[in-house]
Design a protein around this motif. Structure first.
Motif, PDB file in Angstrom:
ATOM      1  N   ALA A 299      65.903  65.347  42.641  1.00 52.12           N
ATOM      2  CA  ALA A 299      66.317  65.115  41.251  1.00 52.12           C
ATOM      3  C   ALA A 299      65.413  65.864  40.285  1.00 52.12           C
ATOM      4  CB  ALA A 299      66.291  63.615  40.951  1.00 52.12           C
ATOM      5  N   ALA A 300      64.101  65.876  40.587  1.00 52.32           N
ATOM      6  CA  ALA A 300      63.159  66.586  39.719  1.00 52.32           C
ATOM      7  C   ALA A 300      63.453  68.081  39.726  1.00 52.32           C
ATOM      8  CB  ALA A 300      61.728  66.315  40.175  1.00 52.32           C
ATOM      9  N   TYR A 301      63.622  68.618  40.913  1.00 54.17           N
ATOM     10  CA  TYR A 301      63.907  70.052  41.003  1.00 54.17           C
ATOM     11  C   TYR A 301      65.217  70.398  40.294  1.00 54.17           C
ATOM     12  CZ  TYR A 301      60.272  70.366  44.626  1.00 54.17           C
ATOM     13  OH  TYR A 301      59.092  70.342  45.318  1.00 54.17           O
ATOM     14  N   SER A 302      66.227  69.603  40.572  1.00 51.67           N
ATOM     15  CA  SER A 302      67.544  69.907  40.017  1.00 51.67           C
ATOM     16  C   SER A 302      67.581  69.760  38.510  1.00 51.67           C
ATOM     17  CB  SER A 302      68.597  68.987  40.637  1.00 51.67           C
ATOM     18  OG  SER A 302      68.691  69.194  42.021  1.00 51.67           O
ATOM     19  N   ALA A 303      66.688  68.898  37.970  1.00 57.52           N
ATOM     20  CA  ALA A 303      66.718  68.651  36.529  1.00 57.52           C
ATOM     21  C   ALA A 303      66.469  69.939  35.745  1.00 57.52           C
ATOM     22  CB  ALA A 303      65.691  67.583  36.172  1.00 57.52           C
ATOM     23  N   TRP A 304      65.539  70.755  36.242  1.00 62.40           N
ATOM     24  CA  TRP A 304      65.280  72.001  35.521  1.00 62.40           C
ATOM     25  C   TRP A 304      66.492  72.934  35.591  1.00 62.40           C
ATOM     26  CZ3 TRP A 304      62.825  73.888  31.705  1.00 62.40           C
ATOM     27  CH2 TRP A 304      62.775  75.276  31.508  1.00 62.40           C
ATOM     28  N   ALA A 305      67.127  73.007  36.776  1.00 64.02           N
ATOM     29  CA  ALA A 305      68.304  73.860  36.897  1.00 64.02           C
ATOM     30  C   ALA A 305      69.414  73.392  35.971  1.00 64.02           C
ATOM     31  CB  ALA A 305      68.798  73.856  38.354  1.00 64.02           C
ATOM     32  N   ALA A 306      69.481  72.093  35.783  1.00 66.50           N
ATOM     33  CA  ALA A 306      70.492  71.564  34.863  1.00 66.50           C
ATOM     34  C   ALA A 306      70.090  71.812  33.412  1.00 66.50           C
ATOM     35  CB  ALA A 306      70.686  70.076  35.110  1.00 66.50           C
ATOM     36  N   ARG A 307      68.774  71.741  33.140  1.00 68.30           N
ATOM     37  CA  ARG A 307      68.291  71.894  31.757  1.00 68.30           C
ATOM     38  C   ARG A 307      68.345  73.354  31.318  1.00 68.30           C
ATOM     39  NH1 ARG A 307      65.324  68.853  28.274  1.00 68.30           N
ATOM     40  NH2 ARG A 307      64.128  69.985  26.684  1.00 68.30           N
ATOM     41  N   ALA A 308      67.968  74.231  32.227  1.00 71.68           N
ATOM     42  CA  ALA A 308      67.926  75.659  31.862  1.00 71.68           C
ATOM     43  C   ALA A 308      68.637  76.465  32.949  1.00 71.68           C
ATOM     44  CB  ALA A 308      66.475  76.107  31.700  1.00 71.68           C
ATOM     45  N   PRO A 309      69.952  76.351  33.026  1.00 64.04           N
ATOM     46  CA  PRO A 309      70.681  76.976  34.136  1.00 64.04           C
ATOM     47  C   PRO A 309      70.572  78.484  34.168  1.00 64.04           C
ATOM     48  CG  PRO A 309      72.191  76.185  32.439  1.00 64.04           C
ATOM     49  CD  PRO A 309      70.848  75.650  32.090  1.00 64.04           C
ATOM     50  N   LEU A 310      70.207  79.100  33.059  1.00 61.39           N
ATOM     51  CA  LEU A 310      70.101  80.554  33.042  1.00 61.39           C
ATOM     52  C   LEU A 310      68.671  81.030  33.188  1.00 61.39           C
ATOM     53  CD1 LEU A 310      72.664  81.421  30.226  1.00 61.39           C
ATOM     54  CD2 LEU A 310      73.018  81.284  32.698  1.00 61.39           C
ATOM     55  N   ASP A 311      67.746  80.104  33.354  1.00 60.39           N
ATOM     56  CA  ASP A 311      66.344  80.475  33.506  1.00 60.39           C
ATOM     57  C   ASP A 311      66.116  81.128  34.863  1.00 60.39           C
ATOM     58  OD1 ASP A 311      63.479  80.126  32.446  1.00 60.39           O
ATOM     59  OD2 ASP A 311      63.366  79.305  34.486  1.00 60.39           O
ATOM     60  N   ASP A 312      65.127  82.006  34.923  1.00 66.07           N
ATOM     61  CA  ASP A 312      64.823  82.673  36.183  1.00 66.07           C
ATOM     62  C   ASP A 312      64.522  81.684  37.303  1.00 66.07           C
ATOM     63  OD1 ASP A 312      65.187  85.088  35.048  1.00 66.07           O
ATOM     64  OD2 ASP A 312      63.067  85.664  34.999  1.00 66.07           O
ATOM     65  N   MET A 313      63.869  80.553  36.929  1.00 63.63           N
ATOM     66  CA  MET A 313      63.435  79.623  37.958  1.00 63.63           C
ATOM     67  C   MET A 313      64.489  78.575  38.294  1.00 63.63           C
ATOM     68  SD  MET A 313      60.650  80.825  38.834  1.00 63.63           S
ATOM     69  CE  MET A 313      60.219  79.530  39.965  1.00 63.63           C
ATOM     70  N   ALA A 314      65.612  78.581  37.581  1.00 59.91           N
ATOM     71  CA  ALA A 314      66.637  77.573  37.856  1.00 59.91           C
ATOM     72  C   ALA A 314      67.106  77.634  39.317  1.00 59.91           C
ATOM     73  CB  ALA A 314      67.812  77.744  36.896  1.00 59.91           C
ATOM     74  N   PRO A 315      67.452  78.790  39.858  1.00 59.70           N
ATOM     75  CA  PRO A 315      67.878  78.809  41.261  1.00 59.70           C
ATOM     76  C   PRO A 315      66.753  78.473  42.225  1.00 59.70           C
ATOM     77  CG  PRO A 315      67.715  81.045  40.404  1.00 59.70           C
ATOM     78  CD  PRO A 315      67.576  80.121  39.227  1.00 59.70           C
ATOM     79  N   VAL A 316      65.518  78.801  41.834  1.00 58.62           N
ATOM     80  CA  VAL A 316      64.396  78.521  42.720  1.00 58.62           C
ATOM     81  C   VAL A 316      64.232  77.018  42.883  1.00 58.62           C
ATOM     82  CG1 VAL A 316      61.932  78.787  43.058  1.00 58.62           C
ATOM     83  CG2 VAL A 316      63.271  80.667  42.082  1.00 58.62           C
TER      84      VAL A 316
END
Length: 949
Positions: A299-316
């Motif tokens: 959930a913690a990891y996915s939260a960033w991908a959800a918050r900033a889906p276009l960020d470089d680190m979102a897929p990471v």
């Protein structure tokens, strides 16, 4: 306090000493002293300290200024010596005690009370250091507190507050430590102690569970470092500081409500999310992973991908979420996270816009891995009966859409094909296999896919065939004709052969193509496909044999019988080599061998037919006759030999025809045409004029049960004639005897046989046999009744006449002798028998027999007269009696002479009717002798007529 503890305490003071207000050295002091003959002080600290101590004991120390300088320098030197002892593992106690005493003296000596405030700050700072090194933290803290209390604006106040905070922190007095750190930051927000103060402030708040308040100093520490420098570029200390700050924040957010707390914290800031904001989620997730709180980590990891889906680190971070779930065994959740990853970071989505794919290969690889895993999972689920093939297929297709040129693309496409095949979607499977085999160039799995395409299309063909026959197929049905599906198999098989010619399965595939082409009626193509197999230097014997058969059958059906023969012969030759000596083939193998032999024979036979139709007699005969050598057990071999003979017969090649028929009869004596062959052979021998061989041949024909009686009878008759012609009278007679036994009718022919047998017996002087056959002729005629003919009467008459001759001879050969009363009756009886026998012959009314019978009858009468006249007289007769006796004999003989003359005259009279044979002539001649002058005596004539009756 131990040395180790002192070292630790000393470490709390990162700076060696507080800056001095002004420089002062022993040299400075020496300038005010009067010390003649005094040596210059040594260069090492210990020697310098001893020098300062000696100075203080000297009268010169009475000067306040110089005393102050000496005390200050000595105190600092003692502290340095203590510090050096700690570093070397020695005891610093004496030096520390001395340093503390001197600093306190400096601070408490009223004589020095007028010293500069800066120096007093310095002495308090050094005293605090010494107390701390001595392990007396409370005393050290008190000294520092006195410093900040006495001079809040001192240049040493920021550090003093920091040192106070550190001591309070070590004492776990978190609130006091918090205050000290705040004082430090208030005095110097950007000073040398600012970073450590913020860091420790954050921890002090953290220790009070004031997590939300702690985030601000921790974030400041992180931001100061990472706003301008990447974490990886920091030195070890800086990286550890930042890492620890992140860890503290992670613990804090975890104590709240995890990723949601991070979101609120970021949302509550009056600035955009910092570039390092993703690390907060990442560190929170990492901490959860350490705690094996896998779903919280995800959930913690996915939260960033959800918050900033276009960020470089979102897929990471989304990938890390997947890893956490996978590590925890939450495969369902992991798969769901992979689906999110696949949807969010598809190479056709916004994340990739403006990004260089080469710079983000790891994301592409993770996308590839996610698609791989999802496809594999759903594929396995389908195989286990728990999932949908359509879902798995969709994931394979998405993989291929994302990475069409990837090195793994053929393998994934192959798995898609396998999925379709397992689901019974044969058409889709075949298309996918084809694409894998021929759409990616050379790759390790191409041949396997090519062969699988053949198998899939083969199954489609089987399904179509089953549907066509009304049988339910196990696989999915297809909407194609049997011919179309079979042609598709051929296409796949030949493509495989063209592309993967060196594959061990290529020969079998080529064979299948050949067999199907033959079934489809594409005979030239079938031969071409089989030629691929046969052109190989090394191929399984069974496959080569089957290819030879396809080639042979196709050539046969094309009418290329010479080619068919060659292939069939090659098949038989290779089979002969393959069979181990003494081995017995099974029923199927034996049946196949028999079939091939028949086709081989038929191939040669058809060549013979073609040659015959073209008028090539020799070639046709040659083809027909060599079938026996190529396929001796084949029925066609017999037919060929017979047809060869028939051709020769029709061409009037009698000798060759006879030999051919003879060969046929010898080779196939039980053949249905054997009888016809015997007839034709016999006919050829007859035409050839070879009576010696024709006769037995005809005799054999006469025994053929299948022939008509007329043919058999005629053959046997002709056989007898030819035996006779060849001079083999014995066999000729035997043939006639056989004829009489087997063909008693028609009776006229049988009568003729008897006649010939009688003639033969006469020729060999077998009188008994001739007599038997003559008697048989007579009997046959007598029994003929209405069937009697002129010929039979003639033969019967002649036979009767001849049979009468022995009776006549019995008469003529009997001489009268004394006593006549005894011999005359015997002679008369013999005469009557002879006359009756000759009369029986004459009764047939056959002219030539009648004339002879009449002549001989007349001669019998004449002979009787002569016998009487020539008989010996009784003995002892006197002359007169003898004369009377002779006259009496003459009277007895005279009627016989008269009868003889009358019979001869009647016989001679036949000349008037046109009958003038030798017997009539003989009668004329006899009459001329007996009656020189012609006359007629009625009585005699009447007597003769009566006698002839």
């Amino acid at each position: 306090m131990s040395v180790a503890a002192l070292v630790v305490m000393a470490g709390l003071w990162p700076f060696a000493r507080a800056p001095e207000p002004a420089a002062a050295t022993v040299a400075d002091i020496g300038a005010t002293l009067t010390a003649p003959n005094a040596a210059p002080p040594p260069a090492d600290p210990a020697a310098a300290a001893d020098a300062y101590a000696a100075f203080l004991d000297s009268p010169a120390a009475a000067d306040p200024g110089m005393r102050l300088t000496a005390l200050r320098r000595l105190a600092d030197l003692r502290l340095e010596s203590a510090e050096a002892a700690l570093m070397e593992g020695a005891s610093p106690d004496a030096d520390l005690a001395e340093a503390i005493r001197l600093y306190r003296e400096l601070l408490g000596d009223s004589a020095l009370g007028g010293a500069d405030a800066g120096w007093r700050d310095h002495w308090r700072y050094q005293l605090a250091r010494a107390e701390a090194m001595a392990g007396r933290d409370a005393e050290a803290e008190a000294v520092l507190e006195s410093l900040v209390a006495a001079r809040p604006a001192s240049s040493l106040a920021p550090e003093a507050w920091f040192r106070i905070g550190e001591m309070r922190f070590m004492a776990r007095d978190w609130m006091a430590a918090e205050q000290a750190y705040l004082e430090t930051l208030a005095l110097e927000p950007a000073g040398p102690f600012a970073e450590q103060s913020r860091y420790k402030l954050g921890w002090a708040l953290f220790k009070q569970s004031l997590h939300e308040q702690s985030f601000t100093p921790f974030a400041a520490v992180i931001g100061d470092r990472l706003d301008t420098t990447d974490l990886e570029e920091l030195d070890r200390a800086g990286r550890e500081l930042v890492d620890d700050s992140f860890r503290a924040m992670a613990i804090g957010f975890s104590a709240l409500d995890g990723a949601a707390a991070v979101d609120r914290w970021l949302d509550g800031r009056d600035a955009p999310d910092p570039d390092w904001a993703w690390r907060v989620y990442e560190r929170l997730g990492a901490m959860y992973v350490e705690q094996q709180r896998w779903t919280d980590a995800a959930a913690a990891y996915s939260a960033w991908a959800a918050r900033a889906p276009l960020d470089d680190m979102a897929p990471v971070l989304q990938a890390q979420a997947i890893d956490a779930l996978s590590a925890g065994g939450f495969m369902g959740e992991a798969l769901a996270a992979m689906e999110v990853f696949a949807a969010s970071f598809s190479r056709h989505r916004a994340w990739w816009q403006g990004r260089d794919p080469a710079a983000h290969e790891s994301v592409a690889e993770r996308l590839k891995l996610s698609l791989d895993t999802l496809a594999a999972h759903h594929h396995a689920a389908f195989q286990a009966g728990e999932g949908s093939a359509a879902v798995a297929a969709d994931w394979y297709r998405r993989w291929l859409e994302e990475f069409p040129a990837a090195v793994e693309a053929p393998e994934r496409h192959f798995l898609l094909a396998e999925l379709h095949y397992g689901a019974g979607a044969l058409t889709e499977a075949a298309e996918a296999y084809w694409a894998v085999a021929y759409g990616y160039g050379e790759h390790p799995g191409a041949a396997e896919a090519g062969y699988a395409a053949v198998v899939a299309r083969r199954d489609i063909a089987a399904s179509a065939a089953a549907a066509d026959s009304g049988v339910a197929a196990e696989t999915a049905t297809v909407d194609m004709s049997v011919a179309d599906t079979s042609a598709a198999v051929v296409e796949a098989a030949l493509a495989f052969s063209d592309t993967f010619a060196a594959d061990s399965r290529a020969p079998q595939v080529e064979l299948e193509a050949a067999e199907r082409l033959m079934t489809l009626g594409e005979l030239e193509a079938a031969r071409s496909a089989s030629a691929r197999v046969l052109a190989r230097e090394s191929v399984d014997a069974a496959i080569r044999s089957a290819a030879l058969l396809v080639s042979a059958h196709s050539a046969f059906d094309l009418g290329a019988f010479a080619l068919a023969e060659a292939d069939y012969a090659a098949w038989e030759a290779e089979r002969a080599v393959a069979i181990e000596p003494g081995a017995r083939p099974d029923d199927a193998a034996a049946q196949l061998a028999a079939t091939v032999r028949e086709r081989l024979a038929a191939s040669i036979y058809r060549q013979g037919q073609a040659a015959a139709e073209s008028g090539e007699l020799a070639a046709a005969v040659g083809h027909f006759q060599r079938i026996a050598a190529a396929a001796p057990s084949s029925p066609v071999a017999a037919t060929g030999q017979y047809d060869a003979a028939a051709l020769l017969f029709s061409a009037a090649e009698w000798s060759a025809a006879a030999a051919a028929y003879e060969s046929f009869i010898g080779g196939w004596p039980e053949h249905a045409l054997a009888a016809a062959a015997q007839v034709s052979r016999a006919a050829a021998l007859v035409e050839l004029g070879d009576a010696e061989r024709a006769a037995p041949a005809l005799a054999a024909v006469s025994r053929l049960a299948g022939e008509s009686e007329d043919v058999r009878r005629a053959a046997l008759w002709q056989s007898a004639e030819l035996y006779a012609e060849a001079g083999d009278s014995a066999r000729a007679d035997q043939a006639l005897r056989d004829y009489l036994e087997r063909f008693p009718t028609p009776w006229d022919a049988a009568l003729e046989a008897r006649h010939r047998l009688a003639e033969s017996a006469d020729m060999r002087a077998d009188h008994a046999a001739r007599t038997r056959w003559l008697e048989s002729i007579v009997t046959a005629h007598e029994q003929a009744g209405e069937l009697a003919t002129a010929r039979s009467r003639t033969l019967a008459a002649a036979a009767t006449l001849e049979l009468a001759m022995p009776v006549v001879e019995r008469f003529t050969g009997y001489a009268l002798d004394l006593p006549l009363e005894k011999t005359v009756p015997e002679k008369a009886a013999r005469m009557r028998a002879a006359v009756d026998s000759l009369g029986a012959a004459a009764d047939y009314g056959v002219a030539e027999v009648t004339t002879e019978a009449a002549f001989r009858m007349a001669e019998i009468y004449r002979g009787m007269a002569s016998a009487l006249l020539d008989s010996p007289p009784p003995p002892d007769l006197d002359e007169d009696t003898l004369e009377q006796y002779v006259m009496l004999l003459e009277e007895q003989a005279f009627p016989f002479e008269e009868d003889a003359i009358a019979i001869h005259e009647a016989n001679a009279a036949r000349a008037r009717d046109g009958l003038y044979d030798r017997w009539v002539i003989a009668s004329f001649e006899t009459l001329a002798e007996l009656v020189p002058a012609r006359w007629n005596r009625k009585e005699t004539g009447e007597h003769v007529v009566e006698l002839l009756r």
